[in-house]
Design an enzyme around this catalytic site. Sequence first.
Site, PDB file in Angstrom:
ATOM      1  N   GLY A 212       0.833  -1.208   0.000  1.00  0.00           N
ATOM      2  CA  GLY A 212       0.000   0.000   0.000  1.00  0.00           C
ATOM      3  C   GLY A 212       0.860   1.247   0.000  1.00  0.00           C
ATOM      4  N   ASN A 213       0.277   2.375   0.298  1.00  0.00           N
ATOM      5  CA  ASN A 213       1.063   3.611   0.417  1.00  0.00           C
ATOM      6  C   ASN A 213       0.433   4.522   1.469  1.00  0.00           C
ATOM      7  OD1 ASN A 213      -0.833   5.514  -0.967  1.00  0.00           O
ATOM      8  ND2 ASN A 213      -0.482   4.086  -2.662  1.00  0.00           N
TER       9      ASN A 213
END
Length: 403
Positions: A212-213
């Site tokens: 993810g980020n």
Amino acid sequence: MSVLKGKKIVLGISAGIAAYKTAHLVRYFIKAGAEIRVIMTPASKDFVTPLTLSTLSKYPVASNFYSKNDDSAVWNSHVDYGLWADFMIIAPATANTMAKMAHGICDNLLLATYLSAKCPVYFAPTMDLDMYLHPSTLKNMATLSAYGNICIAATSGELASGLVGEGRMAEPESIVSFIEKELSKDLPLKGKKVMITAGPTYESIDPVRFIGNHSSGKMGFELAKEAANLGAEVLLIAGPSNEVLSHSLVERVDVVSAQDMYDVAHAGYQSCDIVICAAAVADYRPKNVATLKLKKSSGELALELIKTKDILASLGAQKQGQFLVGFALETDNEINNALGKLKKKNLDLIVLNSLQDKGAGFKKSTNKVTLIDKSEKISEFSLKSKAAVAVDIFNEIISKINA
Ligand code: CTP
């Protein structure tokens, strides 16, 4: 959020039994974020108390031209009320009050305020069946409409007298939604459909892990809120995010992966007028997603990643009149990189964020952006809240689509 947020409203109450419903009306207006001043005709105080309305409206109720306060008298200026209001609503509007409004009689504070108000005036008639149908009442209502006042029609049903027919004041919820609709009519994005992608995407590695980020989704959510405040119907496609948004014009679809976001965005694209891709979409995803949790082993673990589909580039390739906006998050050679993305993805506008700027980027409530359009015109903005940045972005979009 309601279009009523921040609106200044004068509510005039005349003496009908429906006056008891104005307590709810005030409550709805306050909940929607409006500011209210209540003016009552002296006789209406027999139907609902000023104490109830001043408590709910958080402001003293005015009824006379002056209030006696110890030895000094305080002037309730009808002119000031009229100038202060964004709009005035007279509810209930009795046959007597409407007759006086139609003929310029101003023998109480409510009527004097009505006569000096320059803002739009709504009125919600209420009275018994035969009074409502009397030619003089119908004529007075027609006169008020001819003055530009807006009638919120009475409904049919059981009346206080026991008669059944037309004459019941519209319910407070209906009055509020009627006014919300009227106010939205003038909004610049009324009738437009806006699609916004927001937040990160999560790309599964196995049933418990993902790539993810740090995107919070805040910028995309602020854009969705602003679009709705401007009257647009909004499709907000949100990756995993803790942001919340409640607005009657926003439909939120939650997605997880880049592929999910791609599918929803493409399904909604054709009917859109404006599309803003603000999501931080993963550029790569694991080639194989393990169906069972991966176990530790003594050696190292290498993940094979493959490219996700570029949603924005694909929308750009299929563009048919949509105004398409992308974001570019850069750390160096910012303007050139952003311009490259604008051209490659066939955009109308690109919003450049530089991670070199303090206060800009992920997990912040502020942002500093530079807008670049197709003609390579560059507009730089100062550091401001993401809500204010959303306003700047839509100002630019509206000026372009109206050009
Ligand atoms: N975007 C998208 N789908 C992707 C990747 C990006 O829709 N799979 C959109 C983003 O929402 C953003 C814009 O493309 O509006 C720019 O994304 P960015 O990651 O900055 O650019 P990339 O083209 O992916 O290039 P790079 O990561 O190499 O800078």
